[in-house]
Write a protein that holds these residues in place. Structure first.
Motif, PDB file in Angstrom:
ATOM      1  N   ILE A 106       0.835  -1.206   0.000  1.00  0.00           N
ATOM      2  CA  ILE A 106       0.000   0.000   0.000  1.00  0.00           C
ATOM      3  C   ILE A 106       0.866   1.251   0.000  1.00  0.00           C
ATOM      4  CG2 ILE A 106      -1.814   1.246   1.246  1.00  0.00           C
ATOM      5  CD1 ILE A 106      -2.431  -1.507   2.608  1.00  0.00           C
ATOM      6  N   SER A 107       0.489   2.223  -0.840  1.00  0.00           N
ATOM      7  CA  SER A 107       1.155   3.517  -0.901  1.00  0.00           C
ATOM      8  C   SER A 107       0.098   4.612  -0.902  1.00  0.00           C
ATOM      9  CB  SER A 107       2.001   3.616  -2.163  1.00  0.00           C
ATOM     10  OG  SER A 107       2.522   4.918  -2.305  1.00  0.00           O
ATOM     11  N   SER A 108       0.340   5.688  -0.157  1.00  0.00           N
ATOM     12  CA  SER A 108      -0.611   6.796  -0.078  1.00  0.00           C
ATOM     13  C   SER A 108       0.144   8.113  -0.188  1.00  0.00           C
ATOM     14  CB  SER A 108      -1.366   6.735   1.250  1.00  0.00           C
ATOM     15  OG  SER A 108      -2.207   7.850   1.394  1.00  0.00           O
ATOM     16  N   THR A 109      -0.439   9.060  -0.912  1.00  0.00           N
ATOM     17  CA  THR A 109       0.138  10.399  -1.046  1.00  0.00           C
ATOM     18  C   THR A 109      -0.891  11.408  -0.570  1.00  0.00           C
ATOM     19  OG1 THR A 109       1.417   9.672  -2.954  1.00  0.00           O
ATOM     20  CG2 THR A 109       1.209  12.037  -2.629  1.00  0.00           C
ATOM     21  N   GLN A 110      -0.474  12.277   0.371  1.00  0.00           N
ATOM     22  CA  GLN A 110      -1.370  13.292   0.913  1.00  0.00           C
ATOM     23  C   GLN A 110      -0.815  14.684   0.636  1.00  0.00           C
ATOM     24  OE1 GLN A 110      -1.697  12.407   5.086  1.00  0.00           O
ATOM     25  NE2 GLN A 110      -3.390  10.989   4.752  1.00  0.00           N
ATOM     26  N   LYS A 111      -1.736  15.636   0.460  1.00  0.00           N
ATOM     27  CA  LYS A 111      -1.361  17.023   0.219  1.00  0.00           C
ATOM     28  C   LYS A 111      -1.914  17.857   1.364  1.00  0.00           C
ATOM     29  CE  LYS A 111      -1.872  20.675  -3.229  1.00  0.00           C
ATOM     30  NZ  LYS A 111      -2.453  21.000  -4.547  1.00  0.00           N
ATOM     31  N   THR A 112      -1.052  18.661   1.982  1.00  0.00           N
ATOM     32  CA  THR A 112      -1.456  19.536   3.067  1.00  0.00           C
ATOM     33  C   THR A 112      -1.147  20.969   2.660  1.00  0.00           C
ATOM     34  OG1 THR A 112      -0.860  17.810   4.646  1.00  0.00           O
ATOM     35  CG2 THR A 112      -1.228  20.016   5.526  1.00  0.00           C
ATOM     36  N   VAL A 113      -2.148  21.835   2.733  1.00  0.00           N
ATOM     37  CA  VAL A 113      -1.965  23.249   2.425  1.00  0.00           C
ATOM     38  C   VAL A 113      -2.134  24.034   3.718  1.00  0.00           C
ATOM     39  CG1 VAL A 113      -2.811  25.215   1.086  1.00  0.00           C
ATOM     40  CG2 VAL A 113      -2.827  22.928   0.091  1.00  0.00           C
ATOM     41  N   ALA A 114      -1.083  24.740   4.100  1.00  0.00           N
ATOM     42  CA  ALA A 114      -1.060  25.586   5.299  1.00  0.00           C
ATOM     43  C   ALA A 114      -1.567  24.829   6.515  1.00  0.00           C
ATOM     44  CB  ALA A 114      -1.839  26.861   5.056  1.00  0.00           C
ATOM     45  N   PHE A 115      -2.599  25.326   7.154  1.00  0.00           N
ATOM     46  CA  PHE A 115      -3.120  24.719   8.375  1.00  0.00           C
ATOM     47  C   PHE A 115      -4.332  23.828   8.114  1.00  0.00           C
ATOM     48  CE2 PHE A 115      -4.949  28.849   7.640  1.00  0.00           C
ATOM     49  CZ  PHE A 115      -6.305  28.592   7.694  1.00  0.00           C
ATOM     50  N   LEU A 116      -4.676  23.616   6.855  1.00  0.00           N
ATOM     51  CA  LEU A 116      -5.850  22.816   6.523  1.00  0.00           C
ATOM     52  C   LEU A 116      -5.588  21.334   6.747  1.00  0.00           C
ATOM     53  CD1 LEU A 116      -6.914  24.644   3.253  1.00  0.00           C
ATOM     54  CD2 LEU A 116      -7.818  24.959   5.551  1.00  0.00           C
ATOM     55  N   LYS A 117      -6.662  20.569   6.782  1.00  0.00           N
ATOM     56  CA  LYS A 117      -6.596  19.133   6.992  1.00  0.00           C
ATOM     57  C   LYS A 117      -5.946  18.461   5.778  1.00  0.00           C
ATOM     58  CE  LYS A 117      -9.878  15.847   8.847  1.00  0.00           C
ATOM     59  NZ  LYS A 117     -11.292  15.574   9.021  1.00  0.00           N
ATOM     60  N   PRO A 118      -5.083  17.467   5.978  1.00  0.00           N
ATOM     61  CA  PRO A 118      -4.469  16.769   4.832  1.00  0.00           C
ATOM     62  C   PRO A 118      -5.537  16.101   3.967  1.00  0.00           C
ATOM     63  CG  PRO A 118      -3.405  16.123   6.889  1.00  0.00           C
ATOM     64  CD  PRO A 118      -4.598  16.943   7.252  1.00  0.00           C
ATOM     65  N   ARG A 119      -5.287  16.091   2.656  1.00  0.00           N
ATOM     66  CA  ARG A 119      -6.226  15.485   1.704  1.00  0.00           C
ATOM     67  C   ARG A 119      -5.467  14.444   0.895  1.00  0.00           C
ATOM     68  NH1 ARG A 119      -7.608  17.187  -3.619  1.00  0.00           N
ATOM     69  NH2 ARG A 119      -6.197  18.911  -3.279  1.00  0.00           N
ATOM     70  N   GLU A 120      -6.015  13.240   0.823  1.00  0.00           N
ATOM     71  CA  GLU A 120      -5.370  12.168   0.076  1.00  0.00           C
ATOM     72  C   GLU A 120      -5.567  12.434  -1.413  1.00  0.00           C
ATOM     73  OE1 GLU A 120      -4.852   7.388   0.427  1.00  0.00           O
ATOM     74  OE2 GLU A 120      -6.849   8.190   0.743  1.00  0.00           O
ATOM     75  N   ILE A 121      -4.449  12.514  -2.157  1.00  0.00           N
ATOM     76  CA  ILE A 121      -4.540  12.798  -3.589  1.00  0.00           C
ATOM     77  C   ILE A 121      -4.202  11.586  -4.441  1.00  0.00           C
ATOM     78  CG2 ILE A 121      -4.162  15.273  -3.364  1.00  0.00           C
ATOM     79  CD1 ILE A 121      -1.225  14.800  -4.088  1.00  0.00           C
ATOM     80  N   ASP A 122      -3.562  10.580  -3.851  1.00  0.00           N
ATOM     81  CA  ASP A 122      -3.248   9.377  -4.607  1.00  0.00           C
ATOM     82  C   ASP A 122      -3.117   8.202  -3.646  1.00  0.00           C
ATOM     83  OD1 ASP A 122      -2.598   7.766  -6.835  1.00  0.00           O
ATOM     84  OD2 ASP A 122      -0.458   8.023  -6.462  1.00  0.00           O
ATOM     85  N   ARG A 123      -3.582   7.043  -4.097  1.00  0.00           N
ATOM     86  CA  ARG A 123      -3.432   5.813  -3.330  1.00  0.00           C
ATOM     87  C   ARG A 123      -3.214   4.680  -4.324  1.00  0.00           C
ATOM     88  NH1 ARG A 123      -8.592   3.903  -1.227  1.00  0.00           N
ATOM     89  NH2 ARG A 123      -8.674   5.931  -0.257  1.00  0.00           N
ATOM     90  N   GLN A 124      -2.254   3.841  -4.020  1.00  0.00           N
ATOM     91  CA  GLN A 124      -1.995   2.664  -4.841  1.00  0.00           C
ATOM     92  C   GLN A 124      -1.934   1.447  -3.933  1.00  0.00           C
ATOM     93  OE1 GLN A 124       1.430   2.930  -7.347  1.00  0.00           O
ATOM     94  NE2 GLN A 124       1.009   5.038  -7.938  1.00  0.00           N
ATOM     95  N   VAL A 125      -2.622   0.407  -4.354  1.00  0.00           N
ATOM     96  CA  VAL A 125      -2.584  -0.865  -3.644  1.00  0.00           C
ATOM     97  C   VAL A 125      -2.289  -1.941  -4.673  1.00  0.00           C
ATOM     98  CG1 VAL A 125      -3.871  -2.544  -2.267  1.00  0.00           C
ATOM     99  CG2 VAL A 125      -4.256  -0.104  -1.917  1.00  0.00           C
ATOM    100  N   VAL A 126      -1.227  -2.698  -4.415  1.00  0.00           N
ATOM    101  CA  VAL A 126      -0.908  -3.847  -5.255  1.00  0.00           C
ATOM    102  C   VAL A 126      -1.236  -5.077  -4.438  1.00  0.00           C
ATOM    103  CG1 VAL A 126       0.919  -5.123  -6.420  1.00  0.00           C
ATOM    104  CG2 VAL A 126       0.872  -2.635  -6.556  1.00  0.00           C
ATOM    105  N   ALA A 127      -2.167  -5.878  -4.957  1.00  0.00           N
ATOM    106  CA  ALA A 127      -2.588  -7.096  -4.275  1.00  0.00           C
ATOM    107  C   ALA A 127      -2.038  -8.287  -5.050  1.00  0.00           C
ATOM    108  CB  ALA A 127      -4.102  -7.167  -4.211  1.00  0.00           C
ATOM    109  N   VAL A 128      -1.281  -9.124  -4.351  1.00  0.00           N
ATOM    110  CA  VAL A 128      -0.744 -10.348  -4.948  1.00  0.00           C
ATOM    111  C   VAL A 128      -1.513 -11.506  -4.332  1.00  0.00           C
ATOM    112  CG1 VAL A 128       1.317 -11.737  -5.334  1.00  0.00           C
ATOM    113  CG2 VAL A 128       1.524  -9.246  -5.148  1.00  0.00           C
ATOM    114  N   TYR A 129      -2.316 -12.198  -5.156  1.00  0.00           N
ATOM    115  CA  TYR A 129      -3.156 -13.294  -4.686  1.00  0.00           C
ATOM    116  C   TYR A 129      -2.461 -14.630  -4.929  1.00  0.00           C
ATOM    117  CZ  TYR A 129      -6.737  -9.690  -4.660  1.00  0.00           C
ATOM    118  OH  TYR A 129      -7.445  -8.542  -4.411  1.00  0.00           O
ATOM    119  N   PHE A 130      -2.535 -15.517  -3.933  1.00  0.00           N
ATOM    120  CA  PHE A 130      -1.890 -16.835  -4.017  1.00  0.00           C
ATOM    121  C   PHE A 130      -2.957 -17.918  -4.050  1.00  0.00           C
ATOM    122  CE2 PHE A 130       1.094 -14.017  -1.862  1.00  0.00           C
ATOM    123  CZ  PHE A 130       2.231 -14.208  -2.616  1.00  0.00           C
ATOM    124  N   ASP A 131      -2.632 -19.026  -4.705  1.00  0.00           N
ATOM    125  CA  ASP A 131      -3.547 -20.163  -4.736  1.00  0.00           C
ATOM    126  C   ASP A 131      -3.214 -21.107  -3.583  1.00  0.00           C
ATOM    127  OD1 ASP A 131      -1.248 -21.464  -5.561  1.00  0.00           O
ATOM    128  OD2 ASP A 131      -1.888 -21.664  -7.649  1.00  0.00           O
TER     129      ASP A 131
END
Length: 167
Positions: A79-104
């Motif tokens: 899992i990877s997440s990218t957040q953007k914070t401007v000044a004193f405002l609450k952080p906002r998630e601008i990108d998220r990547q999840v790579v799921a590797v499924y096994f049998d």
């Protein structure tokens, strides 16, 4: 012939220049801050994951998974997440990547899936409050409920363990 300007005019221009410089520095400090959390994905590494690889081979290429699942078969999640914070405002998630590797069942790669921000919803893990069972009472209900339970209007002639009436 050159005209001399009054000292007050020069002081005003100097003060405005200092104010402009301070404003520029202040606005520069309010710029957006980008924070990255979690796994760092490299396309070359992701391309190496193929069906039939073992769990150990996947960990050699991608490293330890951020989380695993045993529901409906084994899976590794990176899992990877990218957040953007401007000044004193609450952080906002601008990108998220999840790579799921499924096994049998034989613990070899069955499928590799890529999920992004558009594929899921933002989950707030911590709200800062604990949900309570029962009915939420209004202010007046709380006040009158406390008055009725304190027996203010009832006979208080009974004696308690101390032998003093009402205590």
């Amino acid at each position: 012939m050159r005209k001399l300007r009054p000292a007050s005019f020069r002081a005003t221009v100097s003060a405005l220049a200092v104010l402009a410089a301070l404003s520029a520095v202040g606005l520069g400090a309010c710029g957006a801050q980008i924070d990255r959390h979690g796994h760092v994905f490299i396309d070359v590494d992701l391309d190496q994951i193929k069906p039939g690889m073992t769990k150990e081979e996947v960990q050699t290429v991608l490293g330890s998974p951020d989380t695993t699942s045993a529901i409906g078969g084994d899976a590794y999640y990176y899992i990877s997440s990218t957040q953007k914070t401007v000044a004193f405002l609450k952080p906002r998630e601008i990108d998220r990547q999840v790579v799921a590797v499924y096994f049998d069942g034989s613990e070899t790669v069955r499928n590799v899936a890529h999920y992004g921000l558009k594929d899921g919803i933002v989950v707030n893990y911590y709200k800062g409050e604990t949900p309570a069972r029962g009915k939420d009472l209004t202010f007046l209900e709380q006040v009158f409920g406390n008055i009725s339970q304190r027996q203010m209007f009832k006979d208080q002639k009974g004696t308690g363990a101390s032998g003093i009436p009402g205590i």
